[in-house]
Design an enzyme around this catalytic site. Structure first.
Site, PDB file in Angstrom:
ATOM      1  N   LEU A   1      -2.472   4.230  -4.448  1.00 44.02           N
ATOM      2  CA  LEU A   1      -2.148   2.862  -4.834  1.00 44.02           C
ATOM      3  C   LEU A   1      -2.478   1.898  -3.700  1.00 44.02           C
ATOM      4  CD1 LEU A   1      -0.878   1.029  -7.018  1.00 44.02           C
ATOM      5  CD2 LEU A   1       1.332   1.407  -5.862  1.00 44.02           C
TER       6      LEU A   1
ATOM      7  N   HIS B   1       6.956   6.555  -0.536  1.00 48.94           N
ATOM      8  CA  HIS B   1       7.333   7.961  -0.329  1.00 48.94           C
ATOM      9  C   HIS B   1       8.556   8.018   0.591  1.00 48.94           C
ATOM     10  CE1 HIS B   1       3.757   9.647  -2.275  1.00 48.94           C
ATOM     11  NE2 HIS B   1       3.075   8.660  -1.698  1.00 48.94           N
TER      12      HIS B   1
ATOM     13  N   ILE C   1       0.841  -1.215   0.000  1.00 44.58           N
ATOM     14  CA  ILE C   1       0.000   0.000   0.000  1.00 44.58           C
ATOM     15  C   ILE C   1       0.864   1.249   0.000  1.00 44.58           C
ATOM     16  CG2 ILE C   1      -1.932  -1.175   1.111  1.00 44.58           C
ATOM     17  CD1 ILE C   1      -1.066  -0.025   3.748  1.00 44.58           C
ATOM     18  N   CYS C   2       0.264   2.307  -0.500  1.00 45.83           N
ATOM     19  CA  CYS C   2       0.970   3.586  -0.631  1.00 45.83           C
ATOM     20  C   CYS C   2       0.599   4.489   0.530  1.00 45.83           C
ATOM     21  CB  CYS C   2       0.606   4.242  -1.960  1.00 45.83           C
ATOM     22  SG  CYS C   2       1.386   5.852  -2.212  1.00 45.83           S
ATOM     23  N   LEU C   3       1.580   4.750   1.367  1.00 50.54           N
ATOM     24  CA  LEU C   3       1.406   5.660   2.503  1.00 50.54           C
ATOM     25  C   LEU C   3       2.629   6.563   2.595  1.00 50.54           C
ATOM     26  CD1 LEU C   3       0.144   3.128   5.208  1.00 50.54           C
ATOM     27  CD2 LEU C   3      -1.265   4.724   3.908  1.00 50.54           C
TER      28      LEU C   3
END
Length: 308
Positions: A129, A100, A92-94
């Site tokens: 995402l 990031h 997952i995008c965090l």
């Protein structure tokens, strides 16, 4: 844990072992995470759904992969439990994840990342995402279902750790909230509104039994109310002065008592006095005329006697 196969002078290994010790000595009711026995760079975790959200009561499992350069590079996260907010078995995008790296701080830890992940769950996905945007009702159903059993994933050694973490989280988890808690919250204002309306009706009922003052000028004295009525002109004769009529009205408003005639105080008419004075004056005038006539008659008699 076979620590002897790791270089304890390695900064990443040293940091990871330090975090494992801290996690075990200071456990939390909101999350739990431990590395695999065969690989300390691979962690299993479970978090509890944040309170007052559609995730409340849920137990969500996942995995964390720490890079060899940890803590100078961020970890990656993957959810294993269906939740309606993040895809399962997808990184997952965090802002705290490897998607990031510019936001990652070496001072952050696995504990810090898990606290942040809990806070991210009820936020808007905004098309990130690995994000999902299920309805709240669907997420509540998944939250309840997540408590039934831990997800099945990986080797038997990994599954054993997942089951241990799940049992720990169940022991710390509060009772399952209602499937539709918003309904209860919507009924409460209605009930309070009904109570307020009932109170208003009682106040109006009490006010209906309180006697209203006449013209706002009456004052209660004991159990009676004294009322002064408007001036009433009594036509007797010209020159008669106006009089005022006073009466007492029982506070109870009894019809029998209201039938009593009011007492009236009327001045004596002026024409009676005039008639009396006229009679007296006329009498005096007659007396005066008689006296004059008598005196005149006496005077003429005297002259007649002297002239003879």
């Amino acid at each position: 844990m076979a620590q002897d196969k790791y270089n304890l002078k390695n900064p990443a290994v040293k940091r990871i072992l330090q975090e494992v010790k801290e996690m075990q000595s200071n456990p939390s009711d909101d999350f739990m995470s431990l590395p695999l026995e065969e690989n300390i760079f691979e962690w299993q975790f479970a978090i509890r759904g944040p309170c007052d959200t559609e995730f409340e009561g849920g137990i969500y499992h996942g995995r964390i992969q720490l890079p060899a350069e940890y803590p100078f590079k961020p970890p990656s996260f993957m959810l294993l439990t269906p939740n309606g907010r993040f895809e399962t078995q997808t990184k997952i995008c965090l802002s705290i994840s490897n998607h990031h790296p510019e936001h990652w701080q070496p001072s952050w830890s696995v504990r810090t990342a898990l606290v942040a992940l809990i806070a991210f769950m009820p936020t808007n996905p905004n098309g990130a995402l690995g994000s999902l945007d299920y309805k709240k009702e669907e997420r509540r159903v998944l939250a309840i279902k997540s408590r039934e059993a831990a997800p099945r994933f990986g080797t038997p050694e990994r599954q054993k750790l997942i089951d241990e973490i799940h049992q720990y989280m169940l022991s710390k988890a509060p009772p399952v909230p209602p499937v539709n808690p918003s309904q209860d919250s919507e009924e409460q204002p209605t009930n309070r509104e009904g109570e307020a309306q009932s109170s208003l009706q009682e106040d109006e009922s009490l006010a209906a039994h309180v006697p209203n003052p006449v013209d706002g000028e009456n004052m209660a004295v004991g159990d009676r109310i004294t009322e002064e009525v408007p001036e009433a002109s009594v036509s007797v004769n010209p020159g008669t002065t106006a009089v005022r009529e006073s009466r007492e009205i029982p506070a109870s408003g009894s019809s029998d008592q209201l039938l009593h005639k009011p007492e009236m105080r009327v001045q004596k008419p002026a024409d009676d006095r005039l008639f009396t004075w006229a009679a007296v004056g006329l009498t005096i005038a007659i007396v005066v005329l008689l006296l004059k006539k008598f005196m005149k008659s006496n005077g003429h008699g005297a002259l007649f006697m002297d002239g003879s």
